[in-house]
Design a protein around this motif. Structure first.
Motif, mmCIF file in Angstrom:
data_model
loop_
_atom_site.group_PDB
_atom_site.id
_atom_site.type_symbol
_atom_site.label_atom_id
_atom_site.label_comp_id
_atom_site.label_asym_id
_atom_site.label_seq_id
_atom_site.Cartn_x
_atom_site.Cartn_y
_atom_site.Cartn_z
ATOM 1 N N VAL A 61 -7.089 17.278 63.607
ATOM 2 C CA VAL A 61 -7.061 15.843 63.910
ATOM 3 C C VAL A 61 -8.203 15.115 63.218
ATOM 4 O O VAL A 61 -8.141 13.903 62.980
ATOM 5 C CB VAL A 61 -7.123 15.634 65.441
ATOM 6 C CG1 VAL A 61 -7.101 14.152 65.801
ATOM 7 C CG2 VAL A 61 -5.972 16.347 66.126
ATOM 8 N N LEU A 62 -9.264 15.846 62.866
ATOM 9 C CA LEU A 62 -10.394 15.217 62.194
ATOM 10 C C LEU A 62 -10.003 14.595 60.858
ATOM 11 O O LEU A 62 -10.619 13.625 60.419
ATOM 12 C CB LEU A 62 -11.512 16.247 61.961
ATOM 13 C CG LEU A 62 -12.159 16.863 63.198
ATOM 14 C CD1 LEU A 62 -13.250 17.842 62.779
ATOM 15 C CD2 LEU A 62 -12.722 15.789 64.108
ATOM 16 N N TYR A 68 -9.012 7.435 58.214
ATOM 17 C CA TYR A 68 -9.041 6.085 58.784
ATOM 18 C C TYR A 68 -10.401 5.432 58.540
ATOM 19 O O TYR A 68 -10.482 4.266 58.137
ATOM 20 C CB TYR A 68 -8.743 6.156 60.280
ATOM 21 C CG TYR A 68 -8.782 4.800 60.966
ATOM 22 C CD1 TYR A 68 -7.649 4.002 61.032
ATOM 23 C CD2 TYR A 68 -9.969 4.316 61.522
ATOM 24 C CE1 TYR A 68 -7.678 2.765 61.646
ATOM 25 C CE2 TYR A 68 -10.016 3.077 62.130
ATOM 26 C CZ TYR A 68 -8.878 2.302 62.198
ATOM 27 O OH TYR A 68 -8.925 1.067 62.783
ATOM 28 N N PHE A 69 -11.481 6.186 58.784
ATOM 29 C CA PHE A 69 -12.824 5.661 58.572
ATOM 30 C C PHE A 69 -13.021 5.284 57.102
ATOM 31 O O PHE A 69 -13.575 4.228 56.790
ATOM 32 C CB PHE A 69 -13.850 6.716 58.986
ATOM 33 C CG PHE A 69 -15.283 6.281 58.841
ATOM 34 C CD1 PHE A 69 -15.970 5.716 59.897
ATOM 35 C CD2 PHE A 69 -15.953 6.445 57.632
ATOM 36 C CE1 PHE A 69 -17.292 5.319 59.761
ATOM 37 C CE2 PHE A 69 -17.265 6.048 57.484
ATOM 38 C CZ PHE A 69 -17.935 5.483 58.551
ATOM 39 N N VAL A 101 -18.142 12.064 55.893
ATOM 40 C CA VAL A 101 -17.551 11.521 57.111
ATOM 41 C C VAL A 101 -16.893 12.631 57.935
ATOM 42 O O VAL A 101 -16.986 12.656 59.167
ATOM 43 C CB VAL A 101 -16.526 10.419 56.768
ATOM 44 C CG1 VAL A 101 -15.821 9.940 58.032
ATOM 45 C CG2 VAL A 101 -17.227 9.255 56.078
ATOM 46 N N HIS A 102 -16.242 13.573 57.262
ATOM 47 C CA HIS A 102 -15.615 14.690 57.978
ATOM 48 C C HIS A 102 -16.670 15.537 58.693
ATOM 49 O O HIS A 102 -16.455 15.990 59.826
ATOM 50 C CB HIS A 102 -14.810 15.556 57.011
ATOM 51 C CG HIS A 102 -14.028 16.640 57.688
ATOM 52 N ND1 HIS A 102 -14.561 17.887 57.961
ATOM 53 C CD2 HIS A 102 -12.757 16.655 58.175
ATOM 54 C CE1 HIS A 102 -13.655 18.620 58.571
ATOM 55 N NE2 HIS A 102 -12.557 17.907 58.721
ATOM 56 N N ALA A 103 -17.821 15.731 58.042
ATOM 57 C CA ALA A 103 -18.899 16.490 58.682
ATOM 58 C C ALA A 103 -19.388 15.773 59.928
ATOM 59 O O ALA A 103 -19.654 16.400 60.964
ATOM 60 C CB ALA A 103 -20.054 16.699 57.700
ATOM 61 N N THR A 107 -19.165 17.260 63.818
ATOM 62 C CA THR A 107 -20.292 17.443 64.743
ATOM 63 C C THR A 107 -20.053 16.705 66.052
ATOM 64 O O THR A 107 -20.499 17.160 67.116
ATOM 65 C CB THR A 107 -21.617 16.969 64.118
ATOM 66 O OG1 THR A 107 -21.540 15.573 63.798
ATOM 67 C CG2 THR A 107 -21.946 17.755 62.850
ATOM 68 N N VAL A 108 -19.344 15.573 66.002
ATOM 69 C CA VAL A 108 -19.006 14.867 67.231
ATOM 70 C C VAL A 108 -18.052 15.720 68.073
ATOM 71 O O VAL A 108 -18.217 15.848 69.299
ATOM 72 C CB VAL A 108 -18.386 13.488 66.933
ATOM 73 C CG1 VAL A 108 -17.890 12.832 68.217
ATOM 74 C CG2 VAL A 108 -19.409 12.578 66.253
ATOM 75 N N LEU A 109 -17.056 16.324 67.414
ATOM 76 C CA LEU A 109 -16.132 17.208 68.129
ATOM 77 C C LEU A 109 -16.884 18.398 68.728
ATOM 78 O O LEU A 109 -16.710 18.721 69.913
ATOM 79 C CB LEU A 109 -15.054 17.706 67.171
ATOM 80 C CG LEU A 109 -14.126 18.800 67.723
ATOM 81 C CD1 LEU A 109 -13.291 18.265 68.880
ATOM 82 C CD2 LEU A 109 -13.234 19.351 66.617
#
Length: 351
Positions: A61-62, A68-69, A101-103, A107-109
């Motif tokens: 999902v990331l 989108y970002f 951005v994916h990184a 890290t948020v996930l």
């Protein structure tokens, strides 16, 4: 991660009016609430995805989140390109920005799982842990100075091996309320100890926390807008090839309270791999004699912080998560204000 210990040395000053006061946010300090608010919302979203789908599915999902970002966040995307151009030494490609951005999203996930105690999911390597171990053994506390780089939550993995470890983060109260609300939604048993920034008693609360053996964490890669007057604590130092404003406030407070300053970072290496690093930047337990020597020591600590941060950004550019106007290019008038001045000792500051 939650505080610690340090050796008995000369007692910290107990003045009724501390010599160092934390600045209040100026009107132009857009970052003071914006990113933390979005981070809290991101935590709630990622928490739902993580719990509902599991980590393997959630990581897929990331990709749409990252895309989108990249397509619909022009402001942060512009700051990302500015940073990557300097860190990479070339024009950034779409893949470079996507990787960064994916990184951040990863890290948020992972923060969700770390807060829920799912440490077994991750491979965490630690470097420089002896700096923290020594501080714990001495019993006087210390400053952990970091930046918006990598994951702070993975630093809790170190705390698991030191049951008495306590850490308080220094941040603005509104940001703390938003982040704490998100944490309660993810892991109700987790409490973030916060010392509110911008209040007259902030230095005294920091001192009291460390006197009890606690560590105090602060992210020092952002500065507040200059507002109506000059900022004596700001210095423009070379950062990735161009001067940027940095505050010596954390180091000045460490000098006042006679404490050690340790650089901290939790680097995301991809997949389930992280690397936690600690590095002693300065030890003000026994300050040098004379005001000029103490001032030089503070400036040197700031210079070393910026140099360490710069090397880290070149080594791991995708771990830079400060999507804000670091070089003050969007506010040239404020950047040129007299309060932001070069550090003494030439363009690179003291050596």
């Amino acid at each position: 991660m939650s505080g610690a210990a340090h050796e008995p040395a000369a007692a910290a000053p107990r003045a009724a009016e501390p010599a160092v006061a934390a600045p209040a946010p100026a009107a132009g300090s857009d970052w003071a609430g914006r990113r933390e608010r979005s981070n809290a919302l991101a935590l709630r979203l990622m928490s739902w995805i993580a719990v509902s789908c599991g980590r393997r599915v959630a990581r897929w999902v990331l990709h749409p989140i990252t895309l989108y970002f990249m397509l619909f966040a022009p402001g942060p995307r512009r700051q990302s390109r500015r940073f990557l151009r300097r860190a990479l030494g070339r024009a950034p490609r779409f893949a470079d920005g996507y990787r960064q951005v994916h990184a951040f999203a990863a890290t948020v996930l992972d923060r969700v799982y770390l807060l829920r105690g799912r440490h077994a999911l991750f491979d965490v390597q630690v470097r420089g842990e002896e700096a923290v171990v020594q501080t714990l053994a001495e019993g006087r506390g210390a400053f952990l100075v970091g930046a918006h780089v990598g994951s702070f939550e993975v630093l809790r993995d170190v705390g698991r091996h030191h049951p008495g470890l306590r850490i308080a983060m220094v941040m603005f109260p509104d940001n703390a309320r938003m982040v704490n609300a998100a944490l309660r939604a993810i892991a109700p048993e987790v409490r973030l100890d916060v010392i509110a920034l911008g209040r007259p008693d902030t230095p005294l609360r920091v001192r009291d926390w460390m006197d009890e053996g606690g560590l105090v964490g602060i992210l020092a890669d952002r500065t507040l807008a200059l507002g109506d007057g000059p900022r004596r604590d700001l210095h423009r130092l070379p950062f990735l090839g161009e001067p940027a404003p940095f505050s010596d406030g954390p180091f000045r407070l460490a000098m006042l309270l006679r404490r050690r300053v340790i650089f901290m970072v939790g680097l995301y290496l991809g997949g389930a791999r992280y690397e936690v690093r600690f590095q002693t930047l300065a030890d003000f337990s026994t300050p040098p004699a004379g005001a000029a020597a103490r001032e030089a020591a503070v400036r040197q600590a700031l210079h070393d912080y910026v140099a360490t941060l710069e090397a880290l950004c070149r080594e791991h550019p995708s771990n830079w998560f400060n999507f804000h106007d670091v070089w003050a290019q969007d506010a040239p008038a404020e950047a040129a204000a007299p309060g932001a001045r070069p550090a003494p000792g030439g363009p690179d500051g003291p050596r």
